[in-house]
Every structure is written in C-alpha cells, then in structure tokens.
Design a protein around this motif. Sequence first.
Motif, PDB file in Angstrom:
ATOM      1  N   THR A 210       0.851  -1.178   0.000  1.00 37.03           N
ATOM      2  CA  THR A 210       0.000   0.000   0.000  1.00 37.03           C
ATOM      3  C   THR A 210       0.893   1.236   0.000  1.00 37.03           C
ATOM      4  O   THR A 210       2.117   1.123  -0.046  1.00 37.03           O
ATOM      5  CB  THR A 210      -0.966  -0.012   1.198  1.00 37.03           C
TER       6      THR A 210
ATOM      7  N   GLN B 233      -0.735   5.370  -8.986  1.00 41.88           N
ATOM      8  CA  GLN B 233      -0.826   4.512  -7.810  1.00 41.88           C
ATOM      9  C   GLN B 233      -0.212   5.149  -6.566  1.00 41.88           C
ATOM     10  O   GLN B 233      -0.734   4.997  -5.469  1.00 41.88           O
ATOM     11  CB  GLN B 233      -0.133   3.173  -8.078  1.00 41.88           C
ATOM     12  N   GLN B 234       0.898   5.871  -6.717  1.00 38.71           N
ATOM     13  CA  GLN B 234       1.563   6.436  -5.545  1.00 38.71           C
ATOM     14  C   GLN B 234       1.180   7.886  -5.264  1.00 38.71           C
ATOM     15  O   GLN B 234       1.697   8.460  -4.313  1.00 38.71           O
ATOM     16  CB  GLN B 234       3.077   6.341  -5.695  1.00 38.71           C
TER      17      GLN B 234
ATOM     18  N   TRP C 170      -4.216   8.683  -7.277  1.00 39.90           N
ATOM     19  CA  TRP C 170      -5.247   7.674  -7.019  1.00 39.90           C
ATOM     20  C   TRP C 170      -5.659   7.699  -5.543  1.00 39.90           C
ATOM     21  O   TRP C 170      -6.829   7.528  -5.214  1.00 39.90           O
ATOM     22  CB  TRP C 170      -4.741   6.285  -7.364  1.00 39.90           C
ATOM     23  N   ASN C 171      -4.692   7.898  -4.663  1.00 43.63           N
ATOM     24  CA  ASN C 171      -4.988   7.923  -3.229  1.00 43.63           C
ATOM     25  C   ASN C 171      -5.846   9.140  -2.868  1.00 43.63           C
ATOM     26  O   ASN C 171      -6.828   9.026  -2.135  1.00 43.63           O
ATOM     27  CB  ASN C 171      -3.679   7.935  -2.438  1.00 43.63           C
TER      28      ASN C 171
ATOM     29  N   GLN D 160      -9.767   9.389  -1.443  1.00 38.02           N
ATOM     30  CA  GLN D 160     -10.089  10.219  -0.282  1.00 38.02           C
ATOM     31  C   GLN D 160     -11.091  11.326  -0.622  1.00 38.02           C
ATOM     32  O   GLN D 160     -11.662  11.948   0.278  1.00 38.02           O
ATOM     33  CB  GLN D 160      -8.799  10.838   0.268  1.00 38.02           C
TER      34      GLN D 160
ATOM     35  N   LEU E  34      -1.383   8.084   5.268  1.00 34.13           N
ATOM     36  CA  LEU E  34      -1.688   9.229   4.430  1.00 34.13           C
ATOM     37  C   LEU E  34      -2.729  10.132   5.094  1.00 34.13           C
ATOM     38  O   LEU E  34      -3.455   9.695   5.987  1.00 34.13           O
ATOM     39  CB  LEU E  34      -2.222   8.754   3.065  1.00 34.13           C
TER      40      LEU E  34
ATOM     41  N   SER F  86      -6.303   4.465   0.775  1.00 36.52           N
ATOM     42  CA  SER F  86      -5.028   4.195   0.105  1.00 36.52           C
ATOM     43  C   SER F  86      -5.209   3.091  -0.923  1.00 36.52           C
ATOM     44  O   SER F  86      -6.052   2.203  -0.760  1.00 36.52           O
ATOM     45  CB  SER F  86      -3.977   3.764   1.132  1.00 36.52           C
ATOM     46  N   VAL F  87      -4.410   3.157  -1.978  1.00 33.86           N
ATOM     47  CA  VAL F  87      -4.372   2.062  -2.953  1.00 33.86           C
ATOM     48  C   VAL F  87      -3.723   0.860  -2.278  1.00 33.86           C
ATOM     49  O   VAL F  87      -2.690   0.984  -1.623  1.00 33.86           O
ATOM     50  CB  VAL F  87      -3.572   2.465  -4.203  1.00 33.86           C
ATOM     51  N   TYR F  88      -4.337  -0.296  -2.430  1.00 36.61           N
ATOM     52  CA  TYR F  88      -3.899  -1.499  -1.715  1.00 36.61           C
ATOM     53  C   TYR F  88      -4.040  -2.697  -2.646  1.00 36.61           C
ATOM     54  O   TYR F  88      -5.102  -2.925  -3.216  1.00 36.61           O
ATOM     55  CB  TYR F  88      -4.775  -1.670  -0.481  1.00 36.61           C
TER      56      TYR F  88
ATOM     57  N   ALA G 207      -2.956   1.941   6.997  1.00 35.18           N
ATOM     58  CA  ALA G 207      -3.573   2.181   5.689  1.00 35.18           C
ATOM     59  C   ALA G 207      -4.257   0.920   5.172  1.00 35.18           C
ATOM     60  O   ALA G 207      -5.384   0.970   4.667  1.00 35.18           O
ATOM     61  CB  ALA G 207      -2.525   2.660   4.697  1.00 35.18           C
TER      62      ALA G 207
ATOM     63  N   THR H 141      -9.610   1.115   1.529  1.00 35.46           N
ATOM     64  CA  THR H 141      -8.625   0.885   0.474  1.00 35.46           C
ATOM     65  C   THR H 141      -9.296   0.769  -0.893  1.00 35.46           C
ATOM     66  O   THR H 141     -10.496   0.536  -1.000  1.00 35.46           O
ATOM     67  CB  THR H 141      -7.815  -0.407   0.724  1.00 35.46           C
TER      68      THR H 141
END
Length: 445
Positions: A148, A220-221, A224-225, A229, A316, A325-327, A394, A399
């Motif tokens: 994640t 992704q990092q 996207w997060n 949110q 985050l 979070s992306v997971y 996270a 997620t």
Amino acid sequence: MSRKIVITGVATAALLSLAACGGADDSDSAGGAVTLRYAMWDEVQKPPIEQSIREFEKAHPAIKVRIELNNWNDYWSKLQTQLAGRSAPDVFWDHVSYFPKFSKEGVLTDLAPLIAQDKVDTSIYDPKLAEGWKVDGKVYGLPKDWDTIGLFYSTKALKEAGLTPADLDGLTWNPADGGTFVKTLQKLTVDENGKHADEAGFDPKKVKQYGLAMQAPTGQQDWWNFALQNGCTLQDKPWGRWTIDQPACVQAVQFVQDLRLKYHVAVPATVTNPPNGPSLDQVVGRGEAAAAMDGSWMLRAFDTALPGGAFGVADLPAGPVGKGSVYNGLTEAVYAGTKHPKEAWELLKWLTSERHQKAVAEAGAVWPGIPSLNDVFADAWKAKGVDVTGFKKAAEGTTMGYPLTEAADVYNVKALDIFNQVWLGQLSPQDAAQKITTEANAAIK
C-alpha cells in the motif's frame, strides 16, 4: 498465444490435462527428481525465499526448485515472451496490472478444484486480496503479499521543522485551501535563505528542501490515493470503463498539481518525472524533500538512503470523504502449460503457507498475504529502529484495489504522458481527465 490452455473439471482431470500441455523446456527432470522453475523479480526477497525453498525440497525430495530472478522490466518482457512461446516458468509471481490479460489468454491454472481437493483453508488470506484474483468462479492465484502507499519521512527533517511523527497523524486536505496537510508541508519546505513556505519572504524559485516528493507513472503512488479520499471511483465497475473525468477525480488531480505549482511544497515534476527522474528514496536521502508518498515495496531502498532508523512511515492524510489508500498484492500463480502440475501445486501451497510467509516476514522482506502475520513484519522493522505501522494502518482502513482492466497497457502508456503534462503545468486537470478517459476506454474490447 494462438491456442488457449483451458483448465476445467475436477482436480484430477485438471492435473492430467495439464500434464499433456507443457512446452519443450518448461522444466526438466534428472535423477528421478523434477526441477521446477520459479520466477520472481525482487532481489531483497530472494534470500529468505531460498532458505524456505530448501526446507521445501527436504520435505519433498522428488522436487527441486530453480529460481529465475529478473528485474521488474526484464521480468515482464521475458515472461510474456515465454508465455507466447509456451516455455514459461512453472510457478511465477503475478501482478494485478497483468492479471486481466493473463486470465483472458488462458495461461493461468485455475486453482479452485485443487483448493477444494486438498481442503486448503483460504480464509487465512485477506479477502480484499484474494477476491481480486477470481473470475467466473475460477481462482487464478493465492495471495503472496500486499503493498500500500504511505508517507515516508525523514526524522531529521521533521525535527528541524519542530515536528514529531505524531504531528503527521490526523492530517487532512481539501481542494479549497489544502488543509492541515498543506500547512504541515509548508513547515517542511525551506528556501535557500532559510524561509519556510508559510513565512513572508519565502522564495518558491529557490527551494532547498521541499515538504513532499511524488512520482507515479500510473497514479498509484499519488493522485489515485487523493481520488479515493475525495470520493472518486476510477472505474464504473471492476473490469469496467474508466470514469476519471468525473469531478471528484478531477479535483484530486488538481490537488496534486497544486502541491507543485500553487503551494510550492512538492518537488517539481521536472526533477522527479518518470521514467528518468531519481527514485524518491534518493530525493529524501539527499535532503531535497522531507517526505515522500511511496509504496511499501520501497522500504529497503529508504533504509539504504536513510540508514540507522533515520526514517519512518506515517499513514496518508484524510480527504473530504475520509482516509484511503491504494492497496493490492501479488499472487503465486501456476503456469497452465507446466509439464509438472502436481509438483507445481505443491510448491505453490508451500509458498502461500503460513510457515513460508512467516519466514519471509521475519526477514522484513515483504508484508505477508496472511494478515495474522502483519505484526511479525512490523516487529522486524521495529528491531531496526523504523516504524512502518503507517502502512498497516492504511491497509486496515479504507482501500482501493489496483484497477482491473483489459486496457492496462494502453492506460499505463497514456497516463505517463498525459499526467506528466499536468504536473508540468502544460495541460489542465480537466482536459487530462477527459483525454485519458476517452483514450483508455477506446482500448477496451
């Protein structure tokens, strides 16, 4: 592949049918023992995996395992060539961005009948991981690990700004003024004259240390997060069409652009833009940024850049609709054309067992696919003086999985170009969102 390999029927029938499908050099046998080929890409994980496989070979004297290690880029180009030539490794790591393509091509063994035959307890895996690898009742892999996104930070930079790790908990952001997240990044951003971004006289053209570094070819990092949110859904449904042009998504892209171009608290894209920019561990390690949004797979890299417990990981910030979070994670997969399906299945069961994953977690190599072992991994890093529980928080919260789409290749190429233009201020978030949505959806059959 010109001819798809289809796995059907009960477990025994499946194994017998597979035995007739292997390519000429899938694996070999010598001295009565079968040699399986096992493909992976992470050198950090190799030592504990090798040690565990030695135990497997002792318990299964008729099976030998040969590890094939290639770096990330070479791994996928080579694997796809091998799959096309029907000479792929017997067992290999699979990633969600390639899974849709592989599942459609029929190169993955359906494990469902084998799981039922051997009464494998799949309840030990995180269901958020396991469910993403099922298609029409078929199971194309068992969870190997998870990753994640978290907020890596330099303990030195925090201290110099008068902050503590606790100050990173409970941060929030919003599209209007950036919230406490931006305020904290302003305290961590310093120009060449020692002025912080929240002080009069701060010079955004001569920044010595930025508060944040970001780098994500796909999103992704970074965005996207923030999208999650902010209530954005990237697709209308799993395996569906992209919906990036909706307002909640555009706002998230706008916020990431604002961090660089409006608030001046994030390292400019001219420095970090992939594919040629430095890795974020290098940026933070050199003191050019106080923190970085990055994946848990980068822990060893940050440990090298900031040794001796000089970094930590926070969760985050929360956005307008909360945290997120992306997971996702990898699976161990069995090649549908293996000449040794029974032995490959035995190896996969070992690699996805609690015994094996605990050994890898104890080495601090990767978060395990079995959530009851998460503390084992966290404790391994705690012993090194590094708090990695931000990732655990996270993962246990809200997620979003990596988007499943047949158009992954097209999206990845388009996203790198289109969003780099946004971060450089050459394209508006709205125009970029519409462009990527249109072009990526056009590639969906």
